[in-house]
Design an enzyme around this catalytic site. Structure first.
Site, PDB file in Angstrom:
ATOM      1  N   LYS A 169    -102.162 -70.070  17.592  1.00 53.29           N
ATOM      2  CA  LYS A 169    -101.031 -70.541  18.395  1.00 53.29           C
ATOM      3  C   LYS A 169    -100.489 -71.863  17.879  1.00 53.29           C
ATOM      4  CE  LYS A 169    -104.116 -71.845  22.139  1.00 53.29           C
ATOM      5  NZ  LYS A 169    -105.251 -71.376  21.328  1.00 53.29           N
ATOM      6  N   LYS A 219    -103.350 -67.862   8.658  1.00 55.69           N
ATOM      7  CA  LYS A 219    -104.226 -67.420   9.761  1.00 55.69           C
ATOM      8  C   LYS A 219    -103.411 -67.402  11.054  1.00 55.69           C
ATOM      9  CE  LYS A 219    -108.080 -68.794  12.558  1.00 55.69           C
ATOM     10  NZ  LYS A 219    -108.464 -69.720  13.499  1.00 55.69           N
ATOM     11  N   LYS A 251    -109.235 -82.668  16.090  1.00 53.72           N
ATOM     12  CA  LYS A 251    -108.331 -82.704  17.246  1.00 53.72           C
ATOM     13  C   LYS A 251    -107.610 -84.051  17.324  1.00 53.72           C
ATOM     14  CE  LYS A 251    -109.588 -78.816  19.832  1.00 53.72           C
ATOM     15  NZ  LYS A 251    -110.867 -78.358  20.343  1.00 53.72           N
TER      16      LYS A 251
HETATM   17  P1  ADP Z   1    -105.902 -70.432  18.273  1.00 53.00           P
HETATM   18  O1  ADP Z   1    -106.195 -70.619  16.791  1.00 53.00           O
HETATM   19  O2  ADP Z   1    -104.718 -69.539  18.482  1.00 53.00           O
HETATM   20  O3  ADP Z   1    -105.801 -71.756  19.012  1.00 53.00           O
HETATM   21  P2  ADP Z   1    -108.500 -70.287  19.484  1.00 53.00           P
HETATM   22  O4  ADP Z   1    -108.999 -71.378  18.576  1.00 53.00           O
HETATM   23  O5  ADP Z   1    -108.281 -70.615  20.945  1.00 53.00           O
HETATM   24  O6  ADP Z   1    -107.147 -69.668  18.876  1.00 53.00           O
HETATM   25  O7  ADP Z   1    -109.483 -69.056  19.331  1.00 53.00           O
HETATM   26  C1  ADP Z   1    -110.163 -68.409  20.381  1.00 53.00           C
HETATM   27  C2  ADP Z   1    -111.043 -67.339  19.750  1.00 53.00           C
HETATM   28  O8  ADP Z   1    -110.265 -66.387  18.988  1.00 53.00           O
HETATM   29  C3  ADP Z   1    -112.086 -67.901  18.777  1.00 53.00           C
HETATM   30  O9  ADP Z   1    -113.291 -67.188  18.974  1.00 53.00           O
HETATM   31  C4  ADP Z   1    -111.526 -67.607  17.393  1.00 53.00           C
HETATM   32  O10 ADP Z   1    -112.563 -67.423  16.450  1.00 53.00           O
HETATM   33  C5  ADP Z   1    -110.722 -66.320  17.630  1.00 53.00           C
HETATM   34  N1  ADP Z   1    -109.533 -66.299  16.741  1.00 53.00           N
HETATM   35  C6  ADP Z   1    -108.422 -67.049  16.866  1.00 53.00           C
HETATM   36  N2  ADP Z   1    -107.529 -66.782  15.881  1.00 53.00           N
HETATM   37  C7  ADP Z   1    -108.095 -65.821  15.117  1.00 53.00           C
HETATM   38  C8  ADP Z   1    -107.667 -65.104  13.927  1.00 53.00           C
HETATM   39  N3  ADP Z   1    -106.483 -65.326  13.370  1.00 53.00           N
HETATM   40  N4  ADP Z   1    -108.513 -64.189  13.410  1.00 53.00           N
HETATM   41  C9  ADP Z   1    -109.721 -63.936  13.978  1.00 53.00           C
HETATM   42  N5  ADP Z   1    -110.177 -64.575  15.086  1.00 53.00           N
HETATM   43  C10 ADP Z   1    -109.389 -65.509  15.660  1.00 53.00           C
END
Ligand code: ADP
Ligand code: TRP
Length: 324
Positions: free
Chosen positions: A193, A190, A110
Site C-alpha cells: 500500500k 512488490k 519507519k
Molecule cells: P503493505 O506492504 O501493503 O503495507 P503489510 O506490511 O501490512 O502490507 O503486510 C501484511 C502482511 O501481508 C504481511 O504478512 C506481509 O508479509 C504480507 N504481504 C504484504 N505485501 C505482500 C506481497 N506483495 N507479497 C506477499 N506478501 C505480502
C-alpha cells in the site's frame, strides 16, 4: 500444534496480503489450532486517526472471515480486547536490553519513512513478543520482514525462563514464508500500500476492471507481434488465479502474437474476479448480519483471554507480582 499470527488493520487488504498472510493462515487451520488476531495496538504506532482505526479494525475482521477464517476452528480476536497483553509487555520490557530494540530495523525504517519516533514505535517488538508468548503457541507464520521480531521474541522468552523459572514460557518457532513468492504490484514492484500499486481483494466490479485495464504496466509491443513472457506483470498476476492450463494458454497467446494486451488484461480480470467469488459472497452474507462480526469477535476474545490469563497468572506468581 498452535499457530499464532497478527495482522495490522492498516488499510484495505490487497492480494499481496492475501497470498502472503491470509491464505497461509486459513490453510493452517487444517493443520492445527489457529490463534489469529487484529493488531490494533500495533497500528496505533503509525495511525493517529481514531475513526480510521475503528473502521479498519471492523473491515479487517469482516474480510478475514470472508477469506475463510473459520471462527469455530480458530480463535480470532482484536488485540485490545485482551488487556493482559500490556501487562506481559511490561514484564518483558523489564528484561529487554535497550540494545536489542536499538538493533531492530523496523523502527529505523519507519522513522526514515516519516513516522513519529514514539516510545511505542521503539518498543513495538516487546509488545509483539507479548502477543506471541501470552498464548503458549508453537509456531508463528510471518513474512520475512518480521524475522527479526521473532528473534527478539525468542530472546525475551529465554530471559524470562532464566530469570523466573525454566519452562515457564514456551519458545515458539518462526515459520518464515520464504517460499511464498512476493506478489508483484500493478507496476511490477512488490505490491504494497505504500507504493500505491495494489489490487484489492474486495471492491466494486467496474472500478476494479478499470484498475487492471489502466494500471497494469505493459510494454509497447504491437498487437500483431509476439509478446515477451519474461517479466510480464500480467502473466505473474494471472498465474495466481488461473488454472495451469489457462496459464499455459496465455503463455502460448503471448508467444504467438496477434492478441493485444487489452485481451490479456480482460482474461486476468475474469480469473481474478472468479477466484474471489466465494469470498465475495461470504462477505456479503457477513455484512447482511449487523451483529455477526461483533458476536464472533466477542466470543474470540473470551477464548483468547482464557488462555492469556493462565499464562499471565503463572508469570505474575513467578515474578512476585501476585504477592499475597
Ligand atoms: P503493505 O506492504 O501493503 O503495507 P503489510 O506490511 O501490512 O502490507 O503486510 C501484511 C502482511 O501481508 C504481511 O504478512 C506481509 O508479509 C504480507 N504481504 C504484504 N505485501 C505482500 C506481497 N506483495 N507479497 C506477499 N506478501 C505480502
Ligand atoms: N508486526 C506484524 C506486522 O506488522 C503484526 C503483528 C503484531 C504480529 N503482533 C504479531 C505478527 C504477533 C505475528 C505475531 O505484520
Amino acid at each position: 500444534m498452535r499457530f499464532l499470527t497478527g495482522l495490522q488493520p492498516s488499510g484495505q487488504l490487497h492480494i499481496g496480503n492475501y497470498f502472503g498472510a491470509i491464505k497461509p493462515a486459513v490453510e493452517l487451520q487444517e493443520k492445527g489450532e489457529g490463534y489469529y488476531f487484529i493488531a490494533n495496538y500495533h497500528a496505533m504506532t503509525t495511525m493517529t486517526d481514531a475513526a480510521s482505526l475503528r473502521e479498519n479494525t471492523h473491515a479487517l475482521a469482516v474480510d478475514f472471515l470472508a477469506c475463510g477464517l473459520d471462527p469455530e476452528k480458530s480463535v480470532f480476536w482484536v488485540q485490545s480486547d485482551i488487556p493482559e497483553v500490556n501487562e506481559l509487555s511490561w514484564i518483558l520490557s523489564t528484561l529487554c536490553p535497550m540494545g536489542l530494540l536499538e538493533r531492530c530495523h523496523s523502527y529505523k525504517d519507519k522513522v526514515t519513512k516519516g513516522f513519529s519516533p514514539s516510545h511505542a514505535l521503539f518498543a513495538y517488538p516487546s509488545l509483539m513478543a507479548a502477543d506471541i508468548l501470552l498464548y503458549d503457541c508453537d509456531a508463528v507464520p510471518v513474512g520475512k520482514d518480521q524475522k527479526q521480531h521473532l528473534e527478539v521474541t525468542r530472546d525475551l522468552a529465554t530471559k524470562v525462563n532464566e530469570r523466573f523459572g525454566e519452562g515457564l514460557i514456551k519458545l515458539p518457532e518462526p515459520i518464515i514464508s520464504e517460499l511464498t513468492a512476493v506478489v508483484p504490484g500493478l507496476d511490477g514492484q512488490k505490491m504494497s500500500k505504500s507504493y500505491g500499486n495494489t489490487l484489492p481483494i474486495f471492491g466494486e466490479e467496474k472500478p476494479l476492471r478499470k484498475l487492471i485495464n489502466k494500471k497494469v504496466v505493459t510494454d509497447a509491443t504491437p498487437l500483431e507481434d509476439p509478446k515477451p513472457t519474461e517479466g510480464s506483470i500480467i502473466l505473474s498476476l494471472y498465474k495466481l488465479f488461473a488454472s495451469p492450463a489457462q496459464y499455459d494458454e496465455m503463455i502460448a497467446g503471448h508467444q504467438a502474437g496477434g492478441v493485444g494486451y487489452g485481451q490479456f488484461k480482460k482474461d486476468l480480470f475474469e480469473a481474478y474476479w472468479e477466484y474471489f467469488r466465494t469470498a465475495r459472497e461470504r462477505r456479503a452474507d457477513i455484512l447482511a448480519k449487523p451483529d455477526y462480526v461483533q458476536e464472533v469477535m466477542t466470543q474470540g476474545a473470551l477464548r483468547a483471554r482464557a488462555t492469556a490469563s493462565i499464562t499471565l497468572e503463572r508469570l505474575r506468581k513467578a515474578a512476585g507480582l501476585s504477592w499475597f
